[in-house]
Design a protein around this motif. Sequence first.
Motif, short mmCIF file in Angstrom:
data_model
loop_
_atom_site.label_atom_id
_atom_site.label_comp_id
_atom_site.label_asym_id
_atom_site.label_seq_id
_atom_site.Cartn_x
_atom_site.Cartn_y
_atom_site.Cartn_z
N GLY A 14 21.57 44.01 30.51
CA GLY A 14 22.92 44.02 30.59
C GLY A 14 23.47 43.96 31.92
O GLY A 14 22.71 44.03 32.81
N LYS A 15 24.76 44.07 31.79
CA LYS A 15 25.61 43.81 33.20
C LYS A 15 26.70 44.75 33.51
O LYS A 15 27.31 45.22 32.33
CB LYS A 15 25.84 42.40 33.44
N ALA A 16 27.07 44.63 34.65
CA ALA A 16 28.45 45.43 34.98
C ALA A 16 29.06 44.54 36.17
O ALA A 16 28.50 44.32 37.05
CB ALA A 16 28.56 46.67 35.48
N GLY A 216 33.60 31.10 28.92
CA GLY A 216 33.97 32.07 29.74
C GLY A 216 33.35 31.56 31.19
O GLY A 216 32.71 30.51 31.42
N SER A 217 33.42 32.57 31.92
CA SER A 217 32.76 32.15 33.43
C SER A 217 31.06 32.19 33.38
O SER A 217 30.52 31.48 34.33
CB SER A 217 33.23 33.21 34.40
N GLY A 218 30.73 32.89 32.28
CA GLY A 218 29.13 32.63 32.22
C GLY A 218 28.26 33.80 33.01
O GLY A 218 26.97 33.67 33.29
N GLY A 430 34.30 44.16 34.97
CA GLY A 430 34.89 43.11 34.14
C GLY A 430 36.43 42.72 34.00
O GLY A 430 37.14 42.82 34.91
N ALA A 431 36.65 42.77 32.91
CA ALA A 431 38.09 42.57 32.29
C ALA A 431 38.97 43.99 32.45
O ALA A 431 40.15 43.81 32.37
CB ALA A 431 38.37 41.70 31.05
N GLY A 432 38.18 45.03 32.56
CA GLY A 432 39.09 46.18 32.48
C GLY A 432 39.44 46.39 31.16
O GLY A 432 38.82 46.35 30.07
#
Length: 489
Positions: A14-16, A216-218, A430-432
């Motif tokens: 996973g990511k942040a 999306g941006s990927g 990310g998008a917040g």
Amino acid sequence: MSNQQQLTIVSAPGKALIIGGYLVLDRSFNAVVISTDSRFYCVIKDGQRPNKVIVKSPQFEDAVWEYDVENLESFNQRNQGKGSAFIRFAIKYTLGIISQRIESSAFTEIIGRGLEIMVLGSNDFYSLREQLAKSHLPLTAASTRLIDPLSSFHVPISKVHKTGLGSSAALTTSIVAALYVHFGVVHQNEDGKDYDKRLVNNTAQMCHGLAQGKVGSGFDISAAVWGSQVYKRFSASVIEEAFAANNEDRSELKGIVDFERLSLIVEPDFNEWDSVVRPTRLPPHFILMLADVDAGSHTPSMVGKVLAWRKANPEKANRLWNELGACNQKIEDDLRYLVDMSEVERDLYEEGIRRCSELPGEKWSELSHGSPHNSVIKFMDHVYQTFQQIRNLLRQMSTESEVPIEPPEQTELLDACMKVAGVIMAGVPGAGGYDAIFCVCISEDAVAEVEKVCESWRAMDVLPLLSRELATGYLIEKLEDVRGIDKYI
Ligand SMILES: Nc1ncnc2c1ncn2[C@@H]1O[C@H](COP(=O)(O)OP(=O)(O)O)[C@@H](O)[C@H]1O
Ligand SMILES: C[C@@](O)(CCOP(=O)(O)OP(=O)(O)O)CC(=O)O
């Protein structure tokens, strides 16, 4: 599952996204994305039923799907309910591409035996509130540590809340990579590693984009493939090609798909795959932590609104984008400098970190003036100040576009985290929105203190997650190394 000999297990993280939300949609700007030790695991073994792919997501109820793969063009789903679009697209399209890349007799032989696929996600991908409530445990990090890894949630997948760690991207990447490994398209040794990673990335980007019905941006797939990195997105045109080669009814996944063309599109040497990835990691002693806020936000509609505002107000928006872009770039450069310093000036680096960890970031400027010999402290202060500026600019973006990127409720919480000694950044990933916050600490004491701030926050329930940075992308795993997997095998 039994017969452990022929298991293929691949995990993907996973990511942040800590730097570059919204701007990363535009190829002129870079983002910094950190991958985590929360991972998706895809386990594949030969099946018992010819030409059938059985997929199980055993942490959830009613999560078994059966596909008929005798003829990939009429890839049929046998049971009721469509299952996850991410799973269907990943399996059908990766198998279709594999059929173009290996001897047809080898493909027919493996697929003829059928496949059993299992997917499992680390607990942090999902909100653990219900689990804790059922076990009469308080909403604390300590309680979360008591829950089994790869826990069973005892509800259908549609009933759990996600935490925004990128479950669909990690899930898709783990399936794509595991299928490529299982069929021998991607190799288990170091040879051709870069080629393999690019093939997995391109295929996973395509499957994820098709399953979402949008591009999306990927950055999330890229993090699942390469781990922590500085990322510049790819041009959307390459995925649009894949959409054009996909002549099927999306909801039924029936119809003609030109796998020969798709295999060419995902070919790593196809020059339109122009994303730029610079693998990185947080400097030593930096600890990424996340907390689940669980009020929920819908990322696509936030992105849509922000981009619409940018289009309607190009002058104002471009000014804001450029200012933010410059701050993001400064942080990217400063983090790189700190990593370099930790390698070439180890003692100075250790001293700088130790002294900063004793004070809140707002005091680092003073500390830096009193310690002119230590440039590490100066750069730490610089990151702290620049990050506060980024938050200001994101709040401006919020107000102008009327999208709650850093809503006032989060601002108060983030300010409280930023006041803790040894915290260098606290923001919305990310998008917040109302999903989650992240915090970067430089000591375990700071982590414990931030956990206390979150756990005692009255205005909202804030549950610290256990995820930390693990800078590696997808990995071929051994069964005995995956904690909590044995109960499903
Ligand atoms: N364990 C799982 N099994 C099957 N599908 C899953 C699983 N976990 C997540 N998904 C799929 O991923 C979707 C969530 O992805 P997304 O909305 O992109 O959130 P995230 O921010 O976590 O990536 C779910 O709706 C579901 O379709
Ligand atoms: C706005 C964005 O730049 C970042 C969104 O990142 P998130 O991490 O918030 O995304 P989800 O995984 O969908 O929750 C859009 C993008 O880059 O695609």
